[in-house]
Scaffold this active site. Structure first.
Site, mmCIF file in Angstrom:
data_model
loop_
_atom_site.group_PDB
_atom_site.id
_atom_site.type_symbol
_atom_site.label_atom_id
_atom_site.label_comp_id
_atom_site.label_asym_id
_atom_site.label_seq_id
_atom_site.Cartn_x
_atom_site.Cartn_y
_atom_site.Cartn_z
ATOM 1 N N GLY A 77 43.414 33.645 41.294
ATOM 2 C CA GLY A 77 41.977 33.714 41.546
ATOM 3 C C GLY A 77 41.400 32.366 41.965
ATOM 4 N N THR A 78 41.854 31.293 41.323
ATOM 5 C CA THR A 78 41.310 29.970 41.633
ATOM 6 C C THR A 78 41.584 29.609 43.091
ATOM 7 O OG1 THR A 78 41.592 29.273 39.347
ATOM 8 C CG2 THR A 78 41.407 27.520 40.998
ATOM 9 N N ASN A 99 32.786 36.788 33.810
ATOM 10 C CA ASN A 99 33.930 36.790 32.899
ATOM 11 C C ASN A 99 33.541 36.637 31.436
ATOM 12 O OD1 ASN A 99 33.379 34.313 34.457
ATOM 13 N ND2 ASN A 99 34.685 33.330 32.943
ATOM 14 N N GLN A 137 37.256 39.721 37.777
ATOM 15 C CA GLN A 137 37.029 40.453 36.515
ATOM 16 C C GLN A 137 36.658 41.914 36.733
ATOM 17 O OE1 GLN A 137 37.831 39.579 33.572
ATOM 18 N NE2 GLN A 137 38.062 37.363 33.713
ATOM 19 N N SER A 177 42.980 38.468 41.063
ATOM 20 C CA SER A 177 44.061 37.725 40.406
ATOM 21 C C SER A 177 44.961 38.704 39.663
ATOM 22 C CB SER A 177 43.434 36.735 39.422
ATOM 23 O OG SER A 177 44.433 36.135 38.650
ATOM 24 N N ALA A 178 46.302 38.524 39.801
ATOM 25 C CA ALA A 178 47.236 39.496 39.207
ATOM 26 C C ALA A 178 47.198 39.502 37.687
ATOM 27 C CB ALA A 178 48.659 39.184 39.675
ATOM 28 N N HIS A 179 47.009 38.323 37.067
ATOM 29 C CA HIS A 179 47.192 38.300 35.608
ATOM 30 C C HIS A 179 46.018 38.894 34.848
ATOM 31 C CE1 HIS A 179 44.873 34.661 34.103
ATOM 32 N NE2 HIS A 179 44.849 34.412 35.394
ATOM 33 N N THR A 217 56.349 29.509 51.452
ATOM 34 C CA THR A 217 57.260 30.633 51.210
ATOM 35 C C THR A 217 56.654 31.573 50.186
ATOM 36 O OG1 THR A 217 59.136 29.217 51.698
ATOM 37 C CG2 THR A 217 59.607 31.208 50.426
ATOM 38 N N CYS A 273 39.762 28.816 30.589
ATOM 39 C CA CYS A 273 39.965 27.524 31.263
ATOM 40 C C CYS A 273 38.916 26.509 30.841
ATOM 41 C CB CYS A 273 39.969 27.702 32.763
ATOM 42 S SG CYS A 273 38.543 28.558 33.323
HETATM 43 C C1 LIG Z 1 35.737 35.405 37.412
HETATM 44 C C2 LIG Z 1 36.994 34.592 37.534
HETATM 45 N N1 LIG Z 1 37.262 33.981 38.687
HETATM 46 C C3 LIG Z 1 38.358 33.244 38.864
HETATM 47 C C4 LIG Z 1 39.276 33.083 37.842
HETATM 48 C C5 LIG Z 1 40.497 32.254 38.067
HETATM 49 O O1 LIG Z 1 41.638 33.084 38.223
HETATM 50 P P1 LIG Z 1 43.105 32.489 37.976
HETATM 51 O O2 LIG Z 1 43.261 32.328 36.502
HETATM 52 O O3 LIG Z 1 44.019 33.551 38.557
HETATM 53 O O4 LIG Z 1 43.199 31.214 38.718
HETATM 54 C C6 LIG Z 1 39.029 33.701 36.605
HETATM 55 C C7 LIG Z 1 39.945 33.496 35.460
HETATM 56 O O5 LIG Z 1 39.554 33.581 34.323
HETATM 57 C C8 LIG Z 1 37.856 34.481 36.452
HETATM 58 O O6 LIG Z 1 37.571 35.088 35.304
#
Ligand SMILES: Cc1ncc(COP(=O)(O)O)c(C=O)c1O
Length: 436
Positions: free
Chosen positions: A116-117, A196, A224, A244-246, A282, A370
């Site tokens: 996501g970042t 989030n 989210q 984001s996959a996780h 890659t 984070c």
């Molecule tokens: C709204 C939102 N955007 C971006 C991210 C960042 O995603 P990633 O952890 O895959 O970098 C998060 C992660 O908590 C999120 O909640």
């Protein structure tokens, strides 16, 4: 404990089970002195209740099964023209189709990233760099994830003007504020789909109509909402959208950016011609395969997950508000994703509460993972008008696919006592009614 071992074994996919049987005897996994070697197994056994799914989700066993062959058996480089390469390319193409189906997009509009970042960074920096405008202005909100907020701040240092739209007490932006912020220099609006920390849903379709009328690009951070709300990039009207996959039971370190055909986007890394020249490097084939499988499951499970989780979330909130004096749900009156609840427990101290609950086997959080370790209260809770003390006394509970009614019953039985104990020790607790 043998019951737990059985649960652990049955939860593991076939391939993972065969790996773990090569590990030392199951019983040794329970030895705390060896926990560091098998932290996942240890956590599954001793961490009884996990309510932090917005921070991350466990990899679904079916996702893990889908990924495992791509580490060693089918290890080819997806850009190689020989057969091992073609097999990897086939897997990446299949995952791309699955992510596109989750978003209602064309396969060619999906760019795989490291999460996501990176998707948020690529959207903001890539759109700004590709813009022909000599003067640049972007609009975002005060409650974005730091992946967007800190990108916007970095762009400010490069001379881009940024407007941060405030939100009301319910954690939702006012469309009139967005309309007012648009200037002739505005080239991008970035607004998250669901927050989030609060789970509050922003009026994305309406914002996209405003953006499109002003001929401004629109990026949405849907990290989210993927797997929690139906996502259709055409109905939402977005040009760029991050996932984001996780957060959807896939692996960490993999994500995607949807880029509407024709949207100008400058790559932010320099290298080969991967991902149609939008993101060189890659391909992370196992991660991408995992994201593809997670997207397929998210689509399949969306409705059942949602209904079940909403009822558990409501049960959690109603019982806690009934049992704890001076507690309130942040953003309660707004539309929220089904799994998230952010509750302020006056004068209880959020971090102390997280630790107290952790000692009782319950994992929840004070806000974005984070931001943990960050000094200062949550920027989201401050943005909705909470005082620093109120913000510091708030907990985020985020439920998931494996949350059970029994777990919620256990959580609501434990929290009121923990809150009372911490309030009794708190210098903020000047309210006699609370300490009584
Ligand atoms: C709204 C939102 N955007 C971006 C991210 C960042 O995603 P990633 O952890 O895959 O970098 C998060 C992660 O908590 C999120 O909640």
């Amino acid at each position: 404990m043998s019951g737990n071992l059985h649960v652990l074994q049955t939860r593991l996919p076939n391939t993972a089970r065969s790996f773990t049987t090569k590990a030392p005897a199951w019983d040794s996994l329970l030895d705390p002195s060896r926990a560091y070697r098998y932290p996942e197994c240890w956590q599954l056994l001793v961490m009884r209740i996990y309510l932090d799914y917005n921070a991350t989700t466990p990899v679904d066993p079916a996702v893990l099964d889908a990924m495992l062959p791509y580490f060693a058996e089918t290890f080819g480089n997806a850009s190689s023209i020989h057969s091992p390469g073609q097999r990897a390319r086939g897997a990446v193409d299949g995952a791309r189709a699955s992510v596109a189906a989750l978003l209602g997009a064309k396969n060619s509009e999906i760019v795989f990233t490291s999460g996501g970042t990176e998707s948020d960074n690529l959207a903001l920096f890539g759109a700004v760099a590709a813009s022909q405008e000599p003067r640049k202005h972007i609009i975002t909100t005060a409650i974005e994830h730091h992946a967007v907020l800190n990108s916007a701040q970095a762009l400010e240092k490069l001379g881009v003007a940024v407007t941060y739209i405030p939100v009301g007490r319910e954690g939702v932006v006012d469309l009139a504020d967005i309309r007012r912020a648009i200037t002739p220099e505005t080239m991008l609006i970035s607004v998250m789909h669901a927050n989030n920390e609060l789970g509050t849903i922003q009026p994305i379709e309406e914002i996209s109509r405003i953006a499109s009328a002003a001929k401004v690009l629109f990026h949405c951070d849907a990290v989210q909402t993927a797997g929690k709300l139906p996502l259709d990039v055409n109905r939402l009207g977005v040009d760029l959208l991050s996932i984001s996959a996780h957060k959807i039971y896939g692996p960490k370190g993999t994500g995607a950016l949807y880029v509407r055909s024709g949207t100008p986007l400058e790559p932010q890394f320099h290298g080969g011609h991967h991902e149609r020249d939008r993101r060189p490097g890659t391909e992370n084939v196992p991660g991408i395969v995992g994201l593809g499988k997670a997207a397929e499951l998210a689509r399949k499970n969306l409705m059942t997950d949602c209904a079940r989780i909403t009822s558990l979330r409501n049960r959690l909130e109603d019982t806690l508000l009934g049992a704890c004096a001076d507690a309130h749900v942040n953003g309660k009156r707004a539309q929220r994703v089904s799994n998230t609840s952010n509750i302020s427990f006056h004068a209880a101290g959020g971090e102390a509460l997280v630790i107290a609950l952790d000692l009782q086997g319950i994992a929840c959080s004070t806000g974005a993972a984070c931001s943990s370790g960050a000094v200062g209260p949550s920027h989201v809770l401050m943005a909705i008008g909470l005082s620093p003390d109120e913000a510091r006394s708030s907990l985020r509970f985020s439920l998931g696919r494996t949350t059970t009614p029994a777990e919620i019953d256990q959580v609501v039985a434990v929290i009121p006592q923990a809150v009372e104990r911490l309030r009794a020790l708190s210098p903020l607790n000047t309210n006699a009614a609370i300490s009584a």
